[in-house]
Write an enzyme that holds these catalytic residues in place. Structure first.
Site, PDB file in Angstrom:
ATOM      1  N   VAL A  81       2.499 -41.567  12.172  1.00  0.00           N
ATOM      2  CA  VAL A  81       1.083 -41.164  12.225  1.00  0.00           C
ATOM      3  C   VAL A  81       0.887 -39.673  11.927  1.00  0.00           C
ATOM      4  CG1 VAL A  81       0.347 -43.016  13.800  1.00  0.00           C
ATOM      5  CG2 VAL A  81       1.049 -40.799  14.749  1.00  0.00           C
ATOM      6  N   TYR A 122       0.526 -32.022  27.071  1.00  0.00           N
ATOM      7  CA  TYR A 122       0.264 -33.479  27.035  1.00  0.00           C
ATOM      8  C   TYR A 122      -1.144 -33.744  27.564  1.00  0.00           C
ATOM      9  CZ  TYR A 122       0.403 -38.496  27.858  1.00  0.00           C
ATOM     10  OH  TYR A 122       0.092 -39.844  27.852  1.00  0.00           O
ATOM     11  N   GLU A 137       8.633 -47.154  27.586  1.00  0.00           N
ATOM     12  CA  GLU A 137       9.635 -46.181  27.114  1.00  0.00           C
ATOM     13  C   GLU A 137       9.098 -44.749  27.191  1.00  0.00           C
ATOM     14  OE1 GLU A 137      11.108 -47.394  23.252  1.00  0.00           O
ATOM     15  OE2 GLU A 137      11.389 -49.443  23.951  1.00  0.00           O
TER      16      GLU A 137
HETATM   17  P1  NDP Z   1       6.155 -46.146  24.453  1.00  0.00           P
HETATM   18  O1  NDP Z   1       7.050 -44.982  24.250  1.00  0.00           O
HETATM   19  O2  NDP Z   1       6.735 -47.388  25.015  1.00  0.00           O
HETATM   20  O3  NDP Z   1       5.403 -46.503  23.098  1.00  0.00           O
HETATM   21  C1  NDP Z   1       4.921 -45.515  22.238  1.00  0.00           C
HETATM   22  C2  NDP Z   1       4.584 -46.137  20.901  1.00  0.00           C
HETATM   23  O4  NDP Z   1       4.038 -45.104  20.045  1.00  0.00           O
HETATM   24  C3  NDP Z   1       5.811 -46.704  20.204  1.00  0.00           C
HETATM   25  O5  NDP Z   1       5.493 -47.952  19.643  1.00  0.00           O
HETATM   26  C4  NDP Z   1       6.106 -45.691  19.117  1.00  0.00           C
HETATM   27  O6  NDP Z   1       6.622 -46.359  17.987  1.00  0.00           O
HETATM   28  C5  NDP Z   1       4.709 -45.143  18.802  1.00  0.00           C
HETATM   29  N1  NDP Z   1       4.788 -43.809  18.223  1.00  0.00           N
HETATM   30  C6  NDP Z   1       5.229 -42.687  18.842  1.00  0.00           C
HETATM   31  N2  NDP Z   1       5.243 -41.661  17.971  1.00  0.00           N
HETATM   32  C7  NDP Z   1       4.804 -42.153  16.784  1.00  0.00           C
HETATM   33  C8  NDP Z   1       4.625 -41.596  15.493  1.00  0.00           C
HETATM   34  N3  NDP Z   1       4.891 -40.301  15.231  1.00  0.00           N
HETATM   35  N4  NDP Z   1       4.164 -42.393  14.497  1.00  0.00           N
HETATM   36  C9  NDP Z   1       3.908 -43.694  14.728  1.00  0.00           C
HETATM   37  N5  NDP Z   1       4.060 -44.287  15.921  1.00  0.00           N
HETATM   38  C10 NDP Z   1       4.519 -43.520  16.937  1.00  0.00           C
HETATM   39  O7  NDP Z   1       4.978 -45.616  25.396  1.00  0.00           O
HETATM   40  P2  NDP Z   1       3.638 -46.300  25.951  1.00  0.00           P
HETATM   41  O8  NDP Z   1       3.522 -47.709  25.531  1.00  0.00           O
HETATM   42  O9  NDP Z   1       3.587 -45.975  27.385  1.00  0.00           O
HETATM   43  O10 NDP Z   1       2.553 -45.392  25.222  1.00  0.00           O
HETATM   44  C11 NDP Z   1       1.477 -45.911  24.464  1.00  0.00           C
HETATM   45  C12 NDP Z   1       0.266 -45.024  24.687  1.00  0.00           C
HETATM   46  O11 NDP Z   1      -0.114 -45.092  26.045  1.00  0.00           O
HETATM   47  C13 NDP Z   1       0.500 -43.555  24.373  1.00  0.00           C
HETATM   48  O12 NDP Z   1      -0.637 -43.053  23.705  1.00  0.00           O
HETATM   49  C14 NDP Z   1       0.633 -42.926  25.750  1.00  0.00           C
HETATM   50  O13 NDP Z   1       0.269 -41.577  25.756  1.00  0.00           O
HETATM   51  C15 NDP Z   1      -0.329 -43.797  26.526  1.00  0.00           C
HETATM   52  N6  NDP Z   1      -0.172 -43.788  27.967  1.00  0.00           N
HETATM   53  C16 NDP Z   1       1.006 -44.151  28.556  1.00  0.00           C
HETATM   54  C17 NDP Z   1       1.128 -44.150  29.933  1.00  0.00           C
HETATM   55  C18 NDP Z   1       2.401 -44.464  30.637  1.00  0.00           C
HETATM   56  O14 NDP Z   1       2.535 -44.125  31.834  1.00  0.00           O
HETATM   57  N7  NDP Z   1       3.358 -45.115  30.001  1.00  0.00           N
HETATM   58  C19 NDP Z   1      -0.024 -43.818  30.785  1.00  0.00           C
HETATM   59  C20 NDP Z   1      -1.206 -43.419  30.068  1.00  0.00           C
HETATM   60  C21 NDP Z   1      -1.274 -43.434  28.713  1.00  0.00           C
HETATM   61  P3  NDP Z   1       7.818 -45.813  17.052  1.00  0.00           P
HETATM   62  O15 NDP Z   1       8.702 -44.965  17.914  1.00  0.00           O
HETATM   63  O16 NDP Z   1       8.453 -47.044  16.527  1.00  0.00           O
HETATM   64  O17 NDP Z   1       7.115 -45.048  15.985  1.00  0.00           O
HETATM   65  C1  8X3 Z   2       0.914 -41.050  31.073  1.00  0.00           C
HETATM   66  C2  8X3 Z   2       0.675 -40.917  32.543  1.00  0.00           C
HETATM   67  O1  8X3 Z   2       0.835 -39.293  34.522  1.00  0.00           O
HETATM   68  O2  8X3 Z   2       2.700 -39.351  32.969  1.00  0.00           O
HETATM   69  O3  8X3 Z   2      -0.167 -40.628  30.324  1.00  0.00           O
HETATM   70  O4  8X3 Z   2       0.645 -38.346  32.315  1.00  0.00           O
HETATM   71  S1  8X3 Z   2       1.242 -39.398  33.089  1.00  0.00           S
END
Ligand code: NDP
Ligand code: 8X3
Length: 250
Positions: A58, A150, A186
């Site tokens: 992205v 972040y 992850e």
């Molecule tokens: P994961 O690390 O499990 O998933 C992240 C996803 O984003 C992967 O599929 C990865 O795919 C993709 N990604 C990361 N960087 C890129 C890039 N440069 N280009 C394209 N794709 C990318 O984390 P989550 O499922 O937890 O995260 C998903 C969303 O949720 C994020 O926006 C995160 O900030 C948000 N979030 C997460 C929370 C948590 O506690 N886990 C809480 C609140 C929000 P690949 O590496 O194959 O490119």
């Molecule tokens: C992911 C949740 O609390 O690690 O956005 O920022 S926290």
């Protein structure tokens, strides 16, 4: 049959959302950088529904635009965009932060979300319909120690979510954010750069949210009747009261 594009579909929330949506009558476009994972997920889901994968970073605006332009006719009308790709990189006080981490978070979580939206929006505007779900975070609602950049990136997502809703109102395009607290994915492995012991600790001593919990909310949001828009939703584990208050039993 609606077409849904999910960024970050290779793990965590995006992958769980793909799995859940595949149980419904939809076409899925799954995006991510890890091509083998995309192939594996496609193989797994395409017996149920039509699946197309797009392998791009992205951060690369040319790659984003050409990937969306490359969509075959049958997948080219995107009804729902789930802007989910993103991560935290590092957890350091602002004076000790790594500039590469800052660049990664702002380039992926903010600019990447904008590039994908820019590529998808013309079709929605032309058709005067569409739905965008932006995955924000509780980190976009409050700032916590060492979360600095972040949190800034997710506050930006919060602002973009509001801005999109205002600017796209005239076209009848729905825009809403889902802002999770702690979800076991992850995410922490990426934040702590493969230090699995430190990552695992984040989710110990309480029941964190699971990616499937967020997938259910996304499914709920995108299946509301046309007059209903879930504009902004915050969801936390029961054990979590704020970014820094988590009731743990260790
Ligand atoms: P994961 O690390 O499990 O998933 C992240 C996803 O984003 C992967 O599929 C990865 O795919 C993709 N990604 C990361 N960087 C890129 C890039 N440069 N280009 C394209 N794709 C990318 O984390 P989550 O499922 O937890 O995260 C998903 C969303 O949720 C994020 O926006 C995160 O900030 C948000 N979030 C997460 C929370 C948590 O506690 N886990 C809480 C609140 C929000 P690949 O590496 O194959 O490119
Ligand atoms: C992911 C949740 O609390 O690690 O956005 O920022 S926290």
């Amino acid at each position: 049959m609606k077409t849904v594009l999910i960024t970050g579909a290779t793990s965590g929330i995006g992958r769980a959302t793909a799995n859940l949506l595949a149980q419904h009558e939809l076409k899925l476009i799954l995006c991510g950088r890890r091509e083998e994972r995309l192939e594996e997920i496609q193989k797994d889901l395409e017996s149920k529904i039509p699946v197309h994968t797009l392998n791009f970073d992205v951060r690369d605006r040319d790659m984003v635009i050409s990937a969306i332009e490359s969509l075959p006719e049958t997948f080219s009308k995107i009804d729902v965009l789930i802007n989910n790709a993103g991560n935290a990189h590092g957890l350091d006080p602002i004076d000790q932060g790594d500039i590469d981490d800052w660049d990664a978070m702002l380039d992926i979580n903010v600019k990447g979300l904008l590039y994908v939206s820019k590529a998808v929006l013309p079709g929605m505007v032309e058709r005067k319909s569409g739905h965008i779900i932006n995955i924000g975070s509780t980190a976009g609602k409050e700032v916590y120690p060492n979360g600095n950049v972040y949190c800034a990136s997710k506050h930006a997502v919060d602002a973009i979510n509001q801005g999109m809703r205002i600017d796209l109102n005239a076209y009848g395009i729905r825009v809403g954010a889902i802002n999770p607290g702690l979800v076991q994915t992850e995410f922490s492995q990426v934040r702590f750069k493969g230090d699995d012991a430190r990552a695992d600790k984040v989710y110990q001593g309480y029941q964190p949210l699971l990616p499937e919990d967020i997938a259910e909310l996304i499914h709920f949001a995108i299946t509301r009747p046309p007059h209903v828009n879930i504009a902004d939703l915050v969801v936390m584990p029961t054990a979590q009261a704020s970014s820094t208050i988590v009731k743990k039993v260790l």
